[in-house]
Design a protein around this motif. Structure first.
Motif, PDB file in Angstrom:
ATOM      1  N   LEU A  86       0.829  -1.199   0.000  1.00 19.82           N
ATOM      2  CA  LEU A  86       0.000   0.000   0.000  1.00 19.82           C
ATOM      3  C   LEU A  86       0.868   1.256   0.000  1.00 19.82           C
ATOM      4  N   ILE A  87       1.890   1.274   0.836  1.00 21.43           N
ATOM      5  CA  ILE A  87       2.786   2.434   0.907  1.00 21.43           C
ATOM      6  C   ILE A  87       3.458   2.675  -0.434  1.00 21.43           C
ATOM      7  N   LYS A  88       3.918   1.620  -1.098  1.00 17.16           N
ATOM      8  CA  LYS A  88       4.557   1.787  -2.406  1.00 17.16           C
ATOM      9  C   LYS A  88       3.572   2.343  -3.429  1.00 17.16           C
ATOM     10  N   THR A  89       2.327   1.890  -3.355  1.00 20.59           N
ATOM     11  CA  THR A  89       1.303   2.410  -4.259  1.00 20.59           C
ATOM     12  C   THR A  89       1.085   3.901  -4.030  1.00 20.59           C
ATOM     13  N   LEU A  90       0.978   4.290  -2.768  1.00 16.54           N
ATOM     14  CA  LEU A  90       0.762   5.698  -2.447  1.00 16.54           C
ATOM     15  C   LEU A  90       1.954   6.553  -2.853  1.00 16.54           C
ATOM     16  N   ARG A  91       3.138   6.029  -2.689  1.00 14.66           N
ATOM     17  CA  ARG A  91       4.344   6.785  -3.057  1.00 14.66           C
ATOM     18  C   ARG A  91       4.382   7.058  -4.561  1.00 14.66           C
ATOM     19  N   ARG A  92       3.921   6.081  -5.343  1.00 18.85           N
ATOM     20  CA  ARG A  92       3.908   6.254  -6.802  1.00 18.85           C
ATOM     21  C   ARG A  92       2.912   7.316  -7.264  1.00 18.85           C
ATOM     22  N   GLU A  93       1.967   7.675  -6.404  1.00 18.93           N
ATOM     23  CA  GLU A  93       0.968   8.670  -6.779  1.00 18.93           C
ATOM     24  C   GLU A  93       1.531  10.094  -6.811  1.00 18.93           C
ATOM     25  N   ASN A  94       2.711  10.294  -6.221  1.00 23.53           N
ATOM     26  CA  ASN A  94       3.372  11.602  -6.246  1.00 23.53           C
ATOM     27  C   ASN A  94       2.445  12.728  -5.750  1.00 23.53           C
ATOM     28  N   TYR A  95       1.948  12.557  -4.555  1.00 25.31           N
ATOM     29  CA  TYR A  95       1.039  13.557  -3.999  1.00 25.31           C
ATOM     30  C   TYR A  95       1.760  14.883  -3.760  1.00 25.31           C
ATOM     31  N   ASP A  96       1.053  15.964  -4.009  1.00 22.95           N
ATOM     32  CA  ASP A  96       1.567  17.297  -3.714  1.00 22.95           C
ATOM     33  C   ASP A  96       1.303  17.671  -2.265  1.00 22.95           C
ATOM     34  N   ASN A 100      -2.932  14.681   7.065  1.00 20.39           N
ATOM     35  CA  ASN A 100      -3.020  13.582   8.028  1.00 20.39           C
ATOM     36  C   ASN A 100      -3.878  14.019   9.212  1.00 20.39           C
ATOM     37  N   LEU A 101      -5.156  13.638   9.196  1.00 22.87           N
ATOM     38  CA  LEU A 101      -6.087  13.985  10.273  1.00 22.87           C
ATOM     39  C   LEU A 101      -6.014  13.009  11.444  1.00 22.87           C
ATOM     40  N   ALA A 102      -5.246  11.957  11.301  1.00 20.45           N
ATOM     41  CA  ALA A 102      -5.206  10.893  12.305  1.00 20.45           C
ATOM     42  C   ALA A 102      -4.127  11.153  13.353  1.00 20.45           C
ATOM     43  N   ASP A 103      -4.209  10.396  14.461  1.00 18.86           N
ATOM     44  CA  ASP A 103      -3.237  10.564  15.538  1.00 18.86           C
ATOM     45  C   ASP A 103      -2.379   9.320  15.769  1.00 18.86           C
ATOM     46  N   GLN A 104      -2.499   8.335  14.864  1.00 16.90           N
ATOM     47  CA  GLN A 104      -1.734   7.102  15.036  1.00 16.90           C
ATOM     48  C   GLN A 104      -0.343   7.223  14.403  1.00 16.90           C
ATOM     49  N   TRP A 105       0.597   6.464  14.964  1.00 14.81           N
ATOM     50  CA  TRP A 105       1.939   6.429  14.380  1.00 14.81           C
ATOM     51  C   TRP A 105       1.900   5.888  12.953  1.00 14.81           C
ATOM     52  N   ARG A 106       1.012   4.940  12.719  1.00 15.73           N
ATOM     53  CA  ARG A 106       0.893   4.373  11.369  1.00 15.73           C
ATOM     54  C   ARG A 106       0.594   5.473  10.353  1.00 15.73           C
ATOM     55  N   SER A 107      -0.329   6.365  10.699  1.00 18.24           N
ATOM     56  CA  SER A 107      -0.696   7.430   9.762  1.00 18.24           C
ATOM     57  C   SER A 107       0.473   8.383   9.531  1.00 18.24           C
ATOM     58  N   ALA A 108       1.232   8.668  10.583  1.00 18.62           N
ATOM     59  CA  ALA A 108       2.363   9.584  10.448  1.00 18.62           C
ATOM     60  C   ALA A 108       3.455   8.992   9.562  1.00 18.62           C
ATOM     61  N   ILE A 109       3.745   7.719   9.770  1.00 19.74           N
ATOM     62  CA  ILE A 109       4.792   7.072   8.987  1.00 19.74           C
ATOM     63  C   ILE A 109       4.394   6.980   7.516  1.00 19.74           C
ATOM     64  N   ILE A 110       3.126   6.646   7.260  1.00 16.39           N
ATOM     65  CA  ILE A 110       2.653   6.611   5.873  1.00 16.39           C
ATOM     66  C   ILE A 110       2.742   8.011   5.258  1.00 16.39           C
ATOM     67  N   THR A 111       2.362   9.019   6.036  1.00 14.50           N
ATOM     68  CA  THR A 111       2.465  10.404   5.560  1.00 14.50           C
ATOM     69  C   THR A 111       3.894  10.715   5.132  1.00 14.50           C
ATOM     70  N   ARG A 112       4.842  10.364   5.971  1.00 13.58           N
ATOM     71  CA  ARG A 112       6.265  10.622   5.651  1.00 13.58           C
ATOM     72  C   ARG A 112       6.701   9.865   4.410  1.00 13.58           C
ATOM     73  N   MET A 113       6.262   8.632   4.274  1.00 10.67           N
ATOM     74  CA  MET A 113       6.749   7.790   3.179  1.00 10.67           C
ATOM     75  C   MET A 113       6.099   8.110   1.838  1.00 10.67           C
ATOM     76  N   THR A 114       5.053   8.932   1.838  1.00 14.60           N
ATOM     77  CA  THR A 114       4.531   9.391   0.542  1.00 14.60           C
ATOM     78  C   THR A 114       5.512  10.335  -0.132  1.00 14.60           C
ATOM     79  N   ALA A 115       6.393  10.957   0.661  1.00 13.34           N
ATOM     80  CA  ALA A 115       7.380  11.919   0.161  1.00 13.34           C
ATOM     81  C   ALA A 115       6.734  13.168  -0.432  1.00 13.34           C
ATOM     82  N   ALA A 116       5.490  13.444  -0.065  1.00 12.18           N
ATOM     83  CA  ALA A 116       4.828  14.657  -0.548  1.00 12.18           C
ATOM     84  C   ALA A 116       5.565  15.888  -0.020  1.00 12.18           C
ATOM     85  N   PRO A 117       5.686  16.942  -0.829  1.00 14.06           N
ATOM     86  CA  PRO A 117       6.396  18.136  -0.366  1.00 14.06           C
ATOM     87  C   PRO A 117       5.659  18.898   0.733  1.00 14.06           C
TER      88      PRO A 117
END
Length: 354
Positions: A86-96, A100-117
């Protein structure tokens, strides 16, 4: 609060929220606000799989990605593999932008790994530290959250984007097929009241006796009543207990446990009145602008009252002392809403049906 450089074209946005069904519905003003400002942008959402239905028909959402909490039942290795894909799929989307409305560590790590600016998150007191900060490009204060409705909390995360106008309306959407299914189930009812007596937490419920008395009185006045609930056995048993207390059933049908969430939305949208407790259907009724009577007990009323409700909120605290919401044992069998008299609900119904 520093401003962000958004001079580049914003083409792709991801909104992340991992919570319950009602929480997902209350994220829709964020989605609407982003789409209104960047109408050509593609907006995706990442959520828990079981809450997908709340946003499945939303016209501003391009793609819904989900974490299925059943993955862990197949073992840690399987779960990690699924989440990594899932993370690799999201990273390929190249989000601008990632919101992250969530408070879980999972959400934060996924946010970071999208590499969005641009990666926005809340500065939760329980998440103070270098790792949480590193996962986001900017954090927004939560100091006002205790005095804000959940919708206002969510919208506050957009502050760094400096959008000129926010869209505060909650949106619940359903399909034409949902409408058709509901019409088939209604057995000819066309001018009806929806009564949703259940919540997944029974301390938020009114008693079966009081709901039965209310339904009986409305039926005696000539109204048609549709009872609904979730598919949980305890919820359906509560509806059956209410039905067993009625003198007659000519103007009452039960669709308890029979409808999907989007079908329930179509049912509520066609009702002349909704009566229910602090639950997802209550938020749906408010979003759909169906006249609504919402019964509340020891919940955080400021945060969870029906947003922009077309109707009335009846709070048990106006009739008896209530415990602190943060100290409630959610497994308790006590019905705190029983302080609300039947007469108060019938009077509100009379005003809204006049």
């Amino acid at each position: 609060m520093k401003s962000l450089d958004l001079s580049r074209q914003v083409a792709r946005i991801l909104v992340i929220k991992f919570r319950h069904h009602g929480d997902m519905l209350l994220t829709t003003p964020v989605i609407r606000s982003l789409k209104a400002h960047w109408p050509e942008a593609t907006i995706d959402v990442l959520l828990y799989e079981e809450t997908r239905a709340m946003l499945a028909c939303h016209p501003d959402i391009h793609q819904i990605y989900a974490i299925d909490r059943r993955w862990k039942k197949q073992g840690v290795r399987y779960q990690i593999g699924q989440e990594w894909r899932l993370i690799k799929t999201l990273r390929r989307e190249n989000y601008d932008i990632v919101i992250n409305l969530a408070d879980q560590w999972r959400s934060a790590i996924i946010t970071r790994m999208t590499a969005a600016p641009v990666r926005l998150g809340f500065d939760f007191p329980k998440r103070r530290g270098a790792l949480w900060k590193t996962c986001h490009t900017q954090l927004v204060s939560t100091e006002q959250h205790a005095r804000q409705h959940t919708v206002e909390q969510n919208l506050s995360l957009l502050a760094p984007l400096q959008l000129p106008v926010l869209q505060p309306d909650v949106g619940m959407h359903y399909s034409e097929q949902d409408q058709q299914v509901v019409q088939q189930r209604l057995q000819g009812f066309s001018d009806y009241i929806v009564v949703q007596p259940t919540s997944r937490w029974f301390f938020k419920c009114w008693s079966e006796d009081k709901f039965a008395a209310t339904v009986q009185a409305l039926q005696d006045q000539g109204h048609q009543i549709v009872l609904t609930s979730g598919p949980d056995n305890k919820e359906m048993a509560m509806v059956q207990a209410i039905l067993s207390r009625l003198n007659a059933h000519e103007r009452v049908i039960s669709l308890a446990g029979e409808l999907t969430l989007t079908q329930l939305a179509a049912l509520i949208a066609g009702a002349k009145l909704f009566i229910g407790v602090d639950s997802v259907p209550m938020h749906m009724a408010a979003a759909l602008q169906t006249p609504c009577i919402a019964l509340f007990g020891p919940s955080k009323l400021v945060m969870w009252r029906p947003w922009q409700v077309n109707g009335e909120v009846i709070w048990a605290g106006d009739y008896a002392p209530l415990p602190d919401p943060d100290e409630i044992n959610t497994a308790t069998s006590e019905r705190f809403l029983d302080a609300i008299p039947v007469a108060a609900v019938l009077a509100a119904a009379g005003r809204l049906l006049a």
